[in-house]
Structures are given as C-alpha cells and as structure tokens.
Design a protein around this motif. Structure first.
Motif, PDB file in Angstrom:
ATOM      1  N   LEU A   1       0.646  -1.303   0.323  1.00 28.24           N
ATOM      2  CA  LEU A   1      -0.338   0.509  -0.261  1.00 28.24           C
ATOM      3  C   LEU A   1       0.676   1.221   0.169  1.00 28.24           C
ATOM      4  N   VAL A   2       0.384   2.062  -0.807  1.00 25.19           N
ATOM      5  CA  VAL A   2       1.080   3.380  -1.218  1.00 25.19           C
ATOM      6  C   VAL A   2      -0.159   5.070  -0.757  1.00 25.19           C
ATOM      7  N   SER A   3       0.392   5.767  -0.388  1.00 27.24           N
ATOM      8  CA  SER A   3      -0.960   7.103  -0.342  1.00 27.24           C
ATOM      9  C   SER A   3      -1.111   7.044  -2.089  1.00 27.24           C
TER      10      SER A   3
ATOM     11  N   VAL B   1      -4.994  -6.215   7.064  1.00 26.40           N
ATOM     12  CA  VAL B   1      -5.796  -7.049   8.103  1.00 26.40           C
ATOM     13  C   VAL B   1      -6.726  -7.710   7.677  1.00 26.40           C
ATOM     14  N   ARG B   2      -7.050  -7.165   6.266  1.00 25.66           N
ATOM     15  CA  ARG B   2      -8.675  -8.048   5.811  1.00 25.66           C
ATOM     16  C   ARG B   2      -7.929  -8.130   4.180  1.00 25.66           C
ATOM     17  N   GLY B   3      -6.782  -8.878   4.647  1.00 22.53           N
ATOM     18  CA  GLY B   3      -6.214  -9.702   2.955  1.00 22.53           C
ATOM     19  C   GLY B   3      -5.895  -8.859   1.648  1.00 22.53           C
ATOM     20  N   GLU B   4      -6.316  -7.627   0.983  1.00 23.01           N
ATOM     21  CA  GLU B   4      -6.707  -6.992  -0.191  1.00 23.01           C
ATOM     22  C   GLU B   4      -4.752  -6.622   0.577  1.00 23.01           C
ATOM     23  N   ALA B   5      -4.202  -6.817   0.825  1.00 19.88           N
ATOM     24  CA  ALA B   5      -2.728  -6.132   0.821  1.00 19.88           C
ATOM     25  C   ALA B   5      -1.949  -7.059   1.524  1.00 19.88           C
ATOM     26  N   ASP B   6      -0.581  -6.700   1.587  1.00 24.43           N
ATOM     27  CA  ASP B   6       0.117  -7.558   3.016  1.00 24.43           C
ATOM     28  C   ASP B   6       1.628  -6.542   3.369  1.00 24.43           C
ATOM     29  N   ILE B   7       1.468  -5.211   2.750  1.00 24.76           N
ATOM     30  CA  ILE B   7       2.639  -4.515   3.198  1.00 24.76           C
ATOM     31  C   ILE B   7       2.319  -3.205   3.570  1.00 24.76           C
ATOM     32  N   TYR B   8       2.454  -2.723   4.618  1.00 28.17           N
ATOM     33  CA  TYR B   8       2.223  -0.754   4.826  1.00 28.17           C
ATOM     34  C   TYR B   8       3.183  -0.289   5.680  1.00 28.17           C
ATOM     35  N   LEU B   9       3.816   0.252   4.456  1.00 23.43           N
ATOM     36  CA  LEU B   9       5.533   0.935   4.708  1.00 23.43           C
ATOM     37  C   LEU B   9       5.427   2.274   5.059  1.00 23.43           C
ATOM     38  N   HIS B  10       4.998   2.994   6.408  1.00 21.45           N
ATOM     39  CA  HIS B  10       5.319   4.196   5.749  1.00 21.45           C
ATOM     40  C   HIS B  10       6.028   5.442   6.192  1.00 21.45           C
ATOM     41  N   THR B  11       6.654   6.057   5.386  1.00 19.06           N
ATOM     42  CA  THR B  11       8.279   6.900   6.361  1.00 19.06           C
ATOM     43  C   THR B  11       7.582   8.531   6.018  1.00 19.06           C
ATOM     44  N   GLY B  12       6.789   9.005   5.628  1.00 18.28           N
ATOM     45  CA  GLY B  12       6.353  10.189   5.919  1.00 18.28           C
ATOM     46  C   GLY B  12       5.836  11.170   7.250  1.00 18.28           C
ATOM     47  N   GLY B  13       5.532   9.896   7.906  1.00 15.43           N
ATOM     48  CA  GLY B  13       5.579  10.675   9.111  1.00 15.43           C
ATOM     49  C   GLY B  13       3.458  10.975   9.584  1.00 15.43           C
ATOM     50  N   GLN B  14       3.657  10.559  10.167  1.00 18.34           N
ATOM     51  CA  GLN B  14       2.056  10.968  11.055  1.00 18.34           C
ATOM     52  C   GLN B  14       1.749  11.163  12.393  1.00 18.34           C
ATOM     53  N   TYR B  15       1.106  11.077  13.314  1.00 20.82           N
ATOM     54  CA  TYR B  15       0.862  11.452  14.331  1.00 20.82           C
ATOM     55  C   TYR B  15       0.425  10.048  15.395  1.00 20.82           C
TER      56      TYR B  15
ATOM     57  N   ILE C   1       3.712  -1.780   8.821  1.00 24.72           N
ATOM     58  CA  ILE C   1       2.327  -2.788   9.459  1.00 24.72           C
ATOM     59  C   ILE C   1       2.072  -3.855   8.171  1.00 24.72           C
ATOM     60  N   CYS C   2       3.000  -5.384   7.756  1.00 28.03           N
ATOM     61  CA  CYS C   2       2.795  -6.344   7.619  1.00 28.03           C
ATOM     62  C   CYS C   2       2.729  -7.957   7.707  1.00 28.03           C
ATOM     63  N   ARG C   3       2.619  -8.698   6.502  1.00 26.01           N
ATOM     64  CA  ARG C   3       2.450 -10.420   7.341  1.00 26.01           C
ATOM     65  C   ARG C   3       3.477 -10.700   8.010  1.00 26.01           C
ATOM     66  N   ARG C   4       3.865 -11.296   8.794  1.00 28.10           N
ATOM     67  CA  ARG C   4       5.044 -11.670   9.784  1.00 28.10           C
ATOM     68  C   ARG C   4       6.040 -12.303   9.133  1.00 28.10           C
ATOM     69  N   GLU C   5       5.715 -13.009   8.330  1.00 26.80           N
ATOM     70  CA  GLU C   5       6.263 -13.659   7.285  1.00 26.80           C
ATOM     71  C   GLU C   5       7.307 -13.107   6.768  1.00 26.80           C
ATOM     72  N   LEU C   6       6.895 -11.798   6.470  1.00 27.20           N
ATOM     73  CA  LEU C   6       7.300 -11.004   5.224  1.00 27.20           C
ATOM     74  C   LEU C   6       8.210  -9.516   6.139  1.00 27.20           C
ATOM     75  N   ALA C   7       8.100  -9.980   7.306  1.00 24.37           N
ATOM     76  CA  ALA C   7       8.964  -8.620   8.333  1.00 24.37           C
ATOM     77  C   ALA C   7      10.506  -8.207   8.253  1.00 24.37           C
ATOM     78  N   ASP C   8      11.263  -9.514   8.167  1.00 20.41           N
ATOM     79  CA  ASP C   8      12.203  -9.547   8.570  1.00 20.41           C
ATOM     80  C   ASP C   8      13.162  -9.001   7.035  1.00 20.41           C
ATOM     81  N   GLU C   9      12.845  -9.114   5.862  1.00 18.19           N
ATOM     82  CA  GLU C   9      12.433  -8.994   4.482  1.00 18.19           C
ATOM     83  C   GLU C   9      12.254  -7.694   4.263  1.00 18.19           C
ATOM     84  N   VAL C  10      11.069  -7.178   5.002  1.00 12.89           N
ATOM     85  CA  VAL C  10      10.871  -5.453   4.446  1.00 12.89           C
ATOM     86  C   VAL C  10      11.636  -4.633   5.420  1.00 12.89           C
ATOM     87  N   LEU C  11      11.962  -5.312   6.679  1.00 14.93           N
ATOM     88  CA  LEU C  11      13.046  -4.084   6.950  1.00 14.93           C
ATOM     89  C   LEU C  11      14.165  -4.075   6.849  1.00 14.93           C
TER      90      LEU C  11
END
Length: 247
Positions: A139-141, A174-188, A228-238
């Motif tokens: 997912l991206v903005s 969460v709903r399975g439409e996507a697998d990874i949400y990586l956000h680096t643009g800042g939030q609150y 936020i991502c599937r656990r099995e993908l976390a190490d590679e995404v990080l």
C-alpha cells in the motif's frame, strides 16, 4: 452488562461512522467544509461518550486541545474522529474512524470503522488472515507515495496499491487486500494507534521502520514511520527499508 474496552471502542467508532455517513448523505456540505463539519461532529460525540464511560482515563484526540496531564495516566484513549478527511469530502470510501486505548504506552485496544464499506474492525474480535497475495501487494498513499515504499516494492516484486487514509491502508492488510503497509512520511499517534491495535490482534507484524516498537502517549505525538505487514515478510521488508538509498 458493562462494556469492556474493546466493545466500547467498536461501538463508538461505529456510531461516529454513522454520524459521518448521515452528514454526507444530507448533501448540505461538500469538500473541505464537509470534512471540517464531519470532524467536529464525530469528535464531539466520541469525546463526550468516552468521558462518560471512562471518566478516570485520559484522552488524546486530533480535534481536541492537548492536555499534558495525560502523560501521567496509564490509560489514554487516542482518537481520530475522521482519518482521511479529503477522501470523505470527495465521496470516496477509503476513510476511517479510529478509537484506541493505549495502556502504559502500548496500543492495547482498538477499533477502526470503515463506514464507506460498512465495516468496523476491532482488536476484540480479530478475523483470520487470508493467504498472502501473489504477487505481493504493498500500500502507498494515493497522493504522495513514499519513495522508500516504492523502492522496497520494486525489490520484492510487489504491486503497488494506492489508497487514501492510514486506517484504510492498515485495514487493507488486515482484510487481506494487501500484504505490506510501509509508511515513512510521518504521522501522529491518532493516525495509527487504533490500526496498530487491530493489526496486532489479527497477528500481523507492527513496528517502526527500524524494527523498534511503537510507543504512544508521548509528549510529542509525532511518529516518523510505521510498518504493518504479514509476519513472514517483516524481516525482508525491514532489511530492504534499511538499505534504502534515494535516487
């Protein structure tokens, strides 16, 4: 029977969603004016009901003046009455209502209403995760996709899925439409506390982009990044996020 925290969060997120849908359906306002009116109406109800139901807890809302006294509280409700004001004002469905409870700085209870889809997801009733998408979907903005996310997606062979609000994006994982949400643009804190609580309850990985835990009820409510991502993908995404280089 007294509501538990998760039931309260879900009921109020759902009720705020109905207020927002009714206001939009009335057709008296549009665009930014509709978004502002929706924020105000949903926030007034959420804050009133939370203070009535949990008078001893602290409250942090995007639409309320911050009270530093919350920093001494172990239990803080963190609320975004309308996440995705632009999408709401444009008549889209990718906006959300966030109601969360942070206990000792941890996103412990959360409900995210997706009123445009007729759904409210809660940490109190997590659903089973669907199988991963093939190819993976990230997912991206829809208005400003982060360069880091685009580069990680390319290296993982993932498709990009553009979407509006932070809550809608997190719930798409969460709903399975996507697998990874990586956000680096800042939030609150109100942008992701409820989504993080729901995602954790569903069995997903949640962290900062450096792998450290997300902490809430800070004096400075700004949070630079989120994964936020599937656990099995976390190490590679990080790993890939740590190797990001602009250009």
């Amino acid at each position: 029977m007294t509501e538990n925290d998760a039931q309260l969060a879900a009921r109020l997120a759902d009720a705020a969603g109905r207020i927002l849908l009714d206001l939009r359906a009335a057709g008296d306002l549009a665009g930014k004016a509709l978004g502002q009116a929706g924020d105000e109406a949903a926030n007034a109800m959420l804050c009133r009901e939370l203070r009535a139901a949990r008078p001893d807890d602290a409250l942090l809302s995007e639409e309320e003046k911050d009270n530093p006294a919350r920093l001494a509280s172990h239990r803080v409700w963190i609320v975004d009455p309308l996440d995705g004001t632009r999408e709401y004002g444009e008549g889209r469905s990718d906006w959300a209502v966030h109601v969360a409870l942070a206990i000792d700085g941890v996103a412990s209870v959360g409900a995210v209403a997706l009123p445009g889809l007729g759904l409210t997801l809660t940490s109190g009733a997590p659903s089973a995760l669907a199988p991963a998408n093939e190819p993976l979907r990230m997912l991206v903005s829809r208005t400003r996709p982060a360069a880091e996310a685009v580069q990680v997606a390319e290296r993982m062979g993932a498709e990009l899925l553009a979407m509006g609000s932070a809550g809608a994006k997190a719930m798409a994982v969460v709903r399975g439409e996507a697998d990874i949400y990586l956000h680096t643009g800042g939030q609150y804190e109100w942008d992701n506390c409820a989504p993080v609580a729901v995602a954790q309850a569903a069995g997903l990985h949640v962290s900062r982009v450096d792998g450290s835990p997300l902490r809430y009820n800070n004096a400075d409510t700004y949070l630079p990044d989120l994964l936020i991502c599937r656990r099995e993908l976390a190490d590679e995404v990080l790993r890939l996020a740590s190797e990001y280089s602009p250009g």
